[in-house]
Motif scaffolding. Structure first.
Motif, PDB file in Angstrom:
ATOM      1  N   TRP A 262      -0.138  -1.714  10.081  1.00 24.36           N
ATOM      2  CA  TRP A 262      -1.599  -2.157   9.949  1.00 24.36           C
ATOM      3  C   TRP A 262      -2.218  -2.280   8.411  1.00 24.36           C
ATOM      4  CZ3 TRP A 262      -4.845  -0.464  14.603  1.00 24.36           C
ATOM      5  CH2 TRP A 262      -5.530  -1.598  15.386  1.00 24.36           C
ATOM      6  N   GLY A 263      -1.184  -2.618   7.289  1.00 25.84           N
ATOM      7  CA  GLY A 263      -1.795  -2.620   6.013  1.00 25.84           C
ATOM      8  C   GLY A 263      -1.662  -1.360   5.380  1.00 25.84           C
ATOM      9  N   LYS A 264      -1.074  -0.446   5.888  1.00 25.01           N
ATOM     10  CA  LYS A 264      -1.331   1.014   5.279  1.00 25.01           C
ATOM     11  C   LYS A 264      -0.027   1.496   4.717  1.00 25.01           C
ATOM     12  CE  LYS A 264      -4.659   2.366   8.633  1.00 25.01           C
ATOM     13  NZ  LYS A 264      -5.206   3.180   9.882  1.00 25.01           N
ATOM     14  N   MET A 265       1.212   1.069   4.586  1.00 23.16           N
ATOM     15  CA  MET A 265       2.308   1.726   4.255  1.00 23.16           C
ATOM     16  C   MET A 265       2.323   1.520   2.909  1.00 23.16           C
ATOM     17  SD  MET A 265       4.940   3.600   5.121  1.00 23.16           S
ATOM     18  CE  MET A 265       5.348   3.193   6.946  1.00 23.16           C
ATOM     19  N   PHE A 266       2.012   0.367   2.384  1.00 21.66           N
ATOM     20  CA  PHE A 266       2.270   0.086   0.924  1.00 21.66           C
ATOM     21  C   PHE A 266       1.027  -0.400   0.017  1.00 21.66           C
ATOM     22  CE2 PHE A 266       6.371  -1.052   2.705  1.00 21.66           C
ATOM     23  CZ  PHE A 266       7.077   0.074   2.465  1.00 21.66           C
TER      24      PHE A 266
END
Length: 337
Positions: A262-266
């Motif tokens: 949900w757009g949080k890893m990188f």
């Protein structure tokens, strides 16, 4: 076995992956032999609460190691004999650190597990078959984990005390380590000790598979860090650093399924929403030397919306975010390698 054979291989793989483009510009003198090893860094067994409750309680670490080494085993799902055409070189049994080993103890009626409020709540779930009952128990735990209240649900704090905290996981963890030591064959097959940190704040997948090249002498000095201790990557890295300084154990943490993050890893902010700093980058680079790009829950390399001229960008997409309602997230750069 105090040290595993694959440490150099893992570090060489990481170096190649991260600095490969520079190698052509400036050749580096080879000081150790380079080999290609085949293995699995992300395998679950029935010590994971979900695997057990998906009605595969016979998928043990012993079975996994025997299968990886090329032995014939009985499939936990089909009941048929299975055997690899060629043995693996290494395997990480990476079960979820959360509640590790505890669900099996509930169903075995073990004192201190089955007679707790959480254990009783799981066993009280009604189903038309054993498999249906177990699946309802799985959803019971998921509902607790997502903070749902009311009815027969216990609080997350109660579930932690009943099935996770204190020494609840110690016997299972030590059993893992002993099994890895038993199946480790230096120079032939490497059984690496590891686990999965299953952080998913707000439903965004921030999971990491973690393993150590070291053996029982160091691994029995710690318990695997889980998202129940913290769901923030910075806390995980701090724990890895502190544990390394205390025990001498080294670690590799592998982010996986960034496509479901949900757009949080990188993203370019930390867990508190602050811009990342040099210190943040250095700590992450120290522990996260490699990244998983594909697995059964989809490919994390790229997406057609991000790479419109890449003819393979549509390979095995899986866009459902891992929350009960199963929403499809808009692809963003922070999801893909």
């Amino acid at each position: 076995m105090a040290h595993r054979m694959c440490k150099q291989a893992a570090l060489l793989l990481a170096f190649t992956a991260l600095s490969g483009p520079l190698a052509a510009a400036k050749p580096v003198k080879q000081t150790v032999p380079t080999h290609l090893y085949w293995g699995d860094t992300h395998l679950h067994t029935s010590h994971s609460f979900d695997v057990f409750l998906f009605n595969t309680p016979t998928s043990t670490p012993e079975t996994a190691y025997r299968f990886a080494r090329g032995e014939t085993v009985v499939s936990p799902t089909t009941g048929e004999n299975w055997k690899l055409s060629k043995p693996l070189d290494f395997l990480v049994v990476a079960d979820h650190a959360e509640l590790v080993g505890s669900v099996g103890k509930v169903y075995a009626g073990e004192e201190g597990y089955a007679d707790t409020a959480t254990g009783k709540g799981m066993l009280a779930q009604i189903g038309d078959s054993v498999a249906a009952q177990m699946l309802k128990a799985y959803h019971y735990l998921v509902r607790i984990g997502t903070g749902e209240t009311g009815g027969d649900l216990v609080t997350p704090q109660q579930a932690y005390v009943d099935l996770h905290g204190g020494t609840k996981r110690q016997a299972a963890w030590h059993s893992y380590i002993d099994t890895a030591e038993e199946f480790n064959e230096p120079g032939k097959f490497t059984a690496l000790i590891g686990w999965e940190w299953t952080s998913a704040p707000g439903g965004g997948n921030l999971h990491r598979v973690i393993f150590t090249p070291d053996g029982a002498d160091k691994a029995k000095q710690f318990m695997p860090f889980s998202q129940l201790e913290s769901d923030k990557p910075e806390k995980l890295w701090a724990w890895l650093d502190a544990t390394n300084k205390r025990t001498g154990a080294d670690f590799v943490a592998i982010p996986h399924n960034s496509n479901l993050s949900w757009g949080k890893m990188f993203q370019v902010e930390d867990s508190e929403g602050n811009p990342i700093t040099a210190d943040y980058a250095e700590r992450r680079m120290r522990w996260e030397r490699v990244v998983e790009t594909t697995q059964i829950k989809g490919d994390s390399e790229t997406h057609p919306a991000l790479s419109p001229t890449d003819e393979f960008a549509d390979y095995e997409r899986y866009s459902f975010v891992m929350v009960p309602t199963g929403p499809i997230a808009k692809p963003v750069e922070a999801d893909y390698v």
